[in-house]
Design a protein around this motif. Structure first.
Motif, PDB file in Angstrom:
ATOM      1  N   PRO A  98     -50.938 -25.187 -11.454  1.00 35.28           N
ATOM      2  CA  PRO A  98     -49.786 -26.034 -11.779  1.00 35.28           C
ATOM      3  C   PRO A  98     -50.033 -27.505 -11.434  1.00 35.28           C
ATOM      4  CG  PRO A  98     -49.089 -24.044 -10.630  1.00 35.28           C
ATOM      5  CD  PRO A  98     -50.582 -24.078 -10.536  1.00 35.28           C
ATOM      6  N   LEU A  99     -49.490 -28.396 -12.246  1.00 34.73           N
ATOM      7  CA  LEU A  99     -49.692 -29.830 -12.053  1.00 34.73           C
ATOM      8  C   LEU A  99     -49.127 -30.324 -10.733  1.00 34.73           C
ATOM      9  CD1 LEU A  99     -48.857 -31.178 -15.638  1.00 34.73           C
ATOM     10  CD2 LEU A  99     -51.101 -30.665 -14.652  1.00 34.73           C
ATOM     11  N   VAL A 100     -48.104 -29.663 -10.230  1.00 37.05           N
ATOM     12  CA  VAL A 100     -47.474 -30.105  -8.989  1.00 37.05           C
ATOM     13  C   VAL A 100     -48.450 -30.071  -7.808  1.00 37.05           C
ATOM     14  CG1 VAL A 100     -46.623 -27.810  -8.331  1.00 37.05           C
ATOM     15  CG2 VAL A 100     -45.386 -29.865  -7.573  1.00 37.05           C
ATOM     16  N   ILE A 101     -49.495 -29.267  -7.895  1.00 36.75           N
ATOM     17  CA  ILE A 101     -50.476 -29.166  -6.813  1.00 36.75           C
ATOM     18  C   ILE A 101     -51.081 -30.528  -6.490  1.00 36.75           C
ATOM     19  CG2 ILE A 101     -52.737 -28.207  -6.187  1.00 36.75           C
ATOM     20  CD1 ILE A 101     -50.467 -26.182  -6.001  1.00 36.75           C
ATOM     21  N   SER A 102     -51.289 -31.345  -7.505  1.00 45.65           N
ATOM     22  CA  SER A 102     -51.938 -32.646  -7.295  1.00 45.65           C
ATOM     23  C   SER A 102     -51.055 -33.632  -6.544  1.00 45.65           C
ATOM     24  CB  SER A 102     -52.342 -33.253  -8.635  1.00 45.65           C
ATOM     25  OG  SER A 102     -51.196 -33.568  -9.411  1.00 45.65           O
ATOM     26  N   THR A 103     -49.758 -33.330  -6.412  1.00 39.78           N
ATOM     27  CA  THR A 103     -48.830 -34.267  -5.775  1.00 39.78           C
ATOM     28  C   THR A 103     -48.640 -34.013  -4.288  1.00 39.78           C
ATOM     29  OG1 THR A 103     -46.841 -32.922  -6.186  1.00 39.78           O
ATOM     30  CG2 THR A 103     -47.591 -34.390  -7.969  1.00 39.78           C
ATOM     31  N   LEU A 104     -49.280 -32.979  -3.747  1.00 42.09           N
ATOM     32  CA  LEU A 104     -49.103 -32.629  -2.337  1.00 42.09           C
ATOM     33  C   LEU A 104     -50.096 -33.420  -1.490  1.00 42.09           C
ATOM     34  CD1 LEU A 104     -48.728 -28.768  -2.812  1.00 42.09           C
ATOM     35  CD2 LEU A 104     -46.916 -30.486  -2.642  1.00 42.09           C
ATOM     36  N   PRO A 105     -49.639 -34.428  -0.738  1.00 39.50           N
ATOM     37  CA  PRO A 105     -50.553 -35.373  -0.086  1.00 39.50           C
ATOM     38  C   PRO A 105     -51.348 -34.828   1.082  1.00 39.50           C
ATOM     39  CG  PRO A 105     -48.282 -35.813   0.565  1.00 39.50           C
ATOM     40  CD  PRO A 105     -48.221 -34.771  -0.505  1.00 39.50           C
ATOM     41  N   SER A 106     -50.906 -33.711   1.676  1.00 42.80           N
ATOM     42  CA  SER A 106     -51.595 -33.170   2.863  1.00 42.80           C
ATOM     43  C   SER A 106     -52.379 -31.899   2.565  1.00 42.80           C
ATOM     44  CB  SER A 106     -50.580 -32.890   3.977  1.00 42.80           C
ATOM     45  OG  SER A 106     -49.893 -34.059   4.357  1.00 42.80           O
ATOM     46  N   LEU A 107     -52.383 -31.471   1.306  1.00 39.70           N
ATOM     47  CA  LEU A 107     -53.002 -30.183   0.966  1.00 39.70           C
ATOM     48  C   LEU A 107     -54.504 -30.215   1.218  1.00 39.70           C
ATOM     49  CD1 LEU A 107     -52.365 -27.376  -0.180  1.00 39.70           C
ATOM     50  CD2 LEU A 107     -52.966 -28.270  -2.436  1.00 39.70           C
ATOM     51  N   PHE A 108     -54.993 -29.233   1.992  1.00 33.52           N
ATOM     52  CA  PHE A 108     -56.415 -29.155   2.338  1.00 33.52           C
ATOM     53  C   PHE A 108     -57.068 -27.876   1.827  1.00 33.52           C
ATOM     54  CE2 PHE A 108     -59.846 -27.863   5.236  1.00 33.52           C
ATOM     55  CZ  PHE A 108     -60.680 -28.968   5.148  1.00 33.52           C
ATOM     56  N   MET A 109     -56.314 -26.776   1.869  1.00 27.52           N
ATOM     57  CA  MET A 109     -56.880 -25.476   1.490  1.00 27.52           C
ATOM     58  C   MET A 109     -56.008 -24.847   0.403  1.00 27.52           C
ATOM     59  SD  MET A 109     -57.642 -22.144   3.938  1.00 27.52           S
ATOM     60  CE  MET A 109     -58.480 -23.169   5.149  1.00 27.52           C
ATOM     61  N   LEU A 110     -56.647 -24.487  -0.727  1.00 29.39           N
ATOM     62  CA  LEU A 110     -55.914 -23.939  -1.861  1.00 29.39           C
ATOM     63  C   LEU A 110     -56.634 -22.709  -2.398  1.00 29.39           C
ATOM     64  CD1 LEU A 110     -53.652 -24.238  -4.035  1.00 29.39           C
ATOM     65  CD2 LEU A 110     -55.263 -25.652  -5.340  1.00 29.39           C
ATOM     66  N   SER A 111     -55.894 -21.625  -2.578  1.00 35.04           N
ATOM     67  CA  SER A 111     -56.483 -20.387  -3.099  1.00 35.04           C
ATOM     68  C   SER A 111     -55.662 -19.825  -4.253  1.00 35.04           C
ATOM     69  CB  SER A 111     -56.582 -19.327  -1.999  1.00 35.04           C
ATOM     70  OG  SER A 111     -57.005 -18.081  -2.540  1.00 35.04           O
ATOM     71  N   PHE A 112     -56.353 -19.557  -5.347  1.00 32.95           N
ATOM     72  CA  PHE A 112     -55.807 -18.807  -6.474  1.00 32.95           C
ATOM     73  C   PHE A 112     -56.715 -17.602  -6.739  1.00 32.95           C
ATOM     74  CE2 PHE A 112     -53.487 -22.713  -7.246  1.00 32.95           C
ATOM     75  CZ  PHE A 112     -52.283 -22.279  -7.773  1.00 32.95           C
ATOM     76  N   LYS A 113     -57.179 -16.981  -5.687  1.00 35.32           N
ATOM     77  CA  LYS A 113     -58.078 -15.838  -5.817  1.00 35.32           C
ATOM     78  C   LYS A 113     -57.387 -14.696  -6.560  1.00 35.32           C
ATOM     79  CE  LYS A 113     -60.807 -12.552  -3.085  1.00 35.32           C
ATOM     80  NZ  LYS A 113     -61.231 -12.129  -1.726  1.00 35.32           N
ATOM     81  N   SER A 114     -58.149 -14.055  -7.448  1.00 33.30           N
ATOM     82  CA  SER A 114     -57.675 -12.866  -8.174  1.00 33.30           C
ATOM     83  C   SER A 114     -56.398 -13.143  -8.951  1.00 33.30           C
ATOM     84  CB  SER A 114     -57.471 -11.688  -7.207  1.00 33.30           C
ATOM     85  OG  SER A 114     -58.674 -11.333  -6.571  1.00 33.30           O
ATOM     86  N   ASN A 115     -56.463 -14.178  -9.776  1.00 30.78           N
ATOM     87  CA  ASN A 115     -55.412 -14.459 -10.734  1.00 30.78           C
ATOM     88  C   ASN A 115     -55.985 -14.265 -12.138  1.00 30.78           C
ATOM     89  OD1 ASN A 115     -52.602 -15.918  -9.740  1.00 30.78           O
ATOM     90  ND2 ASN A 115     -54.223 -16.002  -8.200  1.00 30.78           N
ATOM     91  N   LYS A 116     -55.462 -14.980 -13.104  1.00 26.30           N
ATOM     92  CA  LYS A 116     -55.957 -14.899 -14.477  1.00 26.30           C
ATOM     93  C   LYS A 116     -56.220 -16.306 -15.029  1.00 26.30           C
ATOM     94  CE  LYS A 116     -53.486 -10.556 -15.329  1.00 26.30           C
ATOM     95  NZ  LYS A 116     -54.698  -9.734 -15.285  1.00 26.30           N
TER      96      LYS A 116
END
Length: 205
Positions: A18-36
């Motif tokens: 999702p585009l909103v992910i890019s707006t999170l200023p403190s985000l360091f670790m992101l996982s979308f494991k086992s999606n599509k």
């Protein structure tokens, strides 16, 4: 949401980030494991990311600019997708320590990958460039009835190792037994790890 540092969306049905992910200023670790996930747009990438986990999706390519947009990436997990290459922009990621690209469709490994100063873990088994069909056909098959599981000795991304015993011609032998967690792991497929063990051959331990 400005203070969010870690987001895990494992085992869902996302087809893109999702585009909103890019707006999170403190985000360091992101996982979308086992999606599509089948595609990623530049606009969804977050420049603060240090860890990006996309294991077990349906990606055929990464954004060409991923390394320029996310230059601070340290750990990048891409195993079990359908990637055919690695974007050259990742050469900008001088802090990259771990790259997992096992079980994809990669046919060449770029030279610049080995110039990254901090890269210490590279998992790429199960790609066309690494496939070796020279299997040791002399490996003995052991029936489960001859094996007894005991206590857990350890656990990793791909499986659990147990203390056990093997009944061999009436004699009990102490052994370690690894049971895999699933078809796809962070470092590729169970059969690739088993092929590596077969290549080692007999060992006193």
């Amino acid at each position: 949401f400005k203070q969010i540092k870690i987001l895990f969306f494992a085992q869902n049905k996302f087809t893109t980030i999702p585009l909103v992910i890019s707006t999170l200023p403190s985000l360091f670790m992101l996982s979308f494991k086992s999606n599509k996930i089948i595609s990623i747009s530049n606009e969804s990438l977050n420049s603060n990311l240090g860890w990006l986990i996309l294991t077990d999706n349906q990606l055929t390519e990464l954004p060409n600019e991923i390394g320029s947009i996310c230059p601070n990436i340290r750990k990048l997990m891409l195993a079990s997708n359908k990637l055919t290459n690695i974007p050259e922009s990742l050469s900008n990621c001088k802090d990259l320590e771990l790259l997992r690209i096992a079980a994809n469709n990669i046919t060449t490994i770029p030279y610049w990958l080995f110039t990254l100063p901090k890269l210490s873990w590279l998992a790429m088994a199960g790609n066309p460039i690494t496939i070796n069909n020279n299997i040791n056909n002399n490996i003995r098959l052991i029936p489960w009835s001859d094996i007894s599981l005991g206590e857990v000795l350890g656990e990793g991304a791909s499986g659990i190792v147990y203390k056990g015993t093997l009944l061999d011609n009436g004699i009990e032998i102490n052994v370690a037994i690894k049971i895999y967690k699933g078809e796809a792991t962070s470092d590729g497929l169970p059969e690739d790890e088993m092929k590596a063990a077969e290549a080692v051959g007999d060992h006193p331990n």
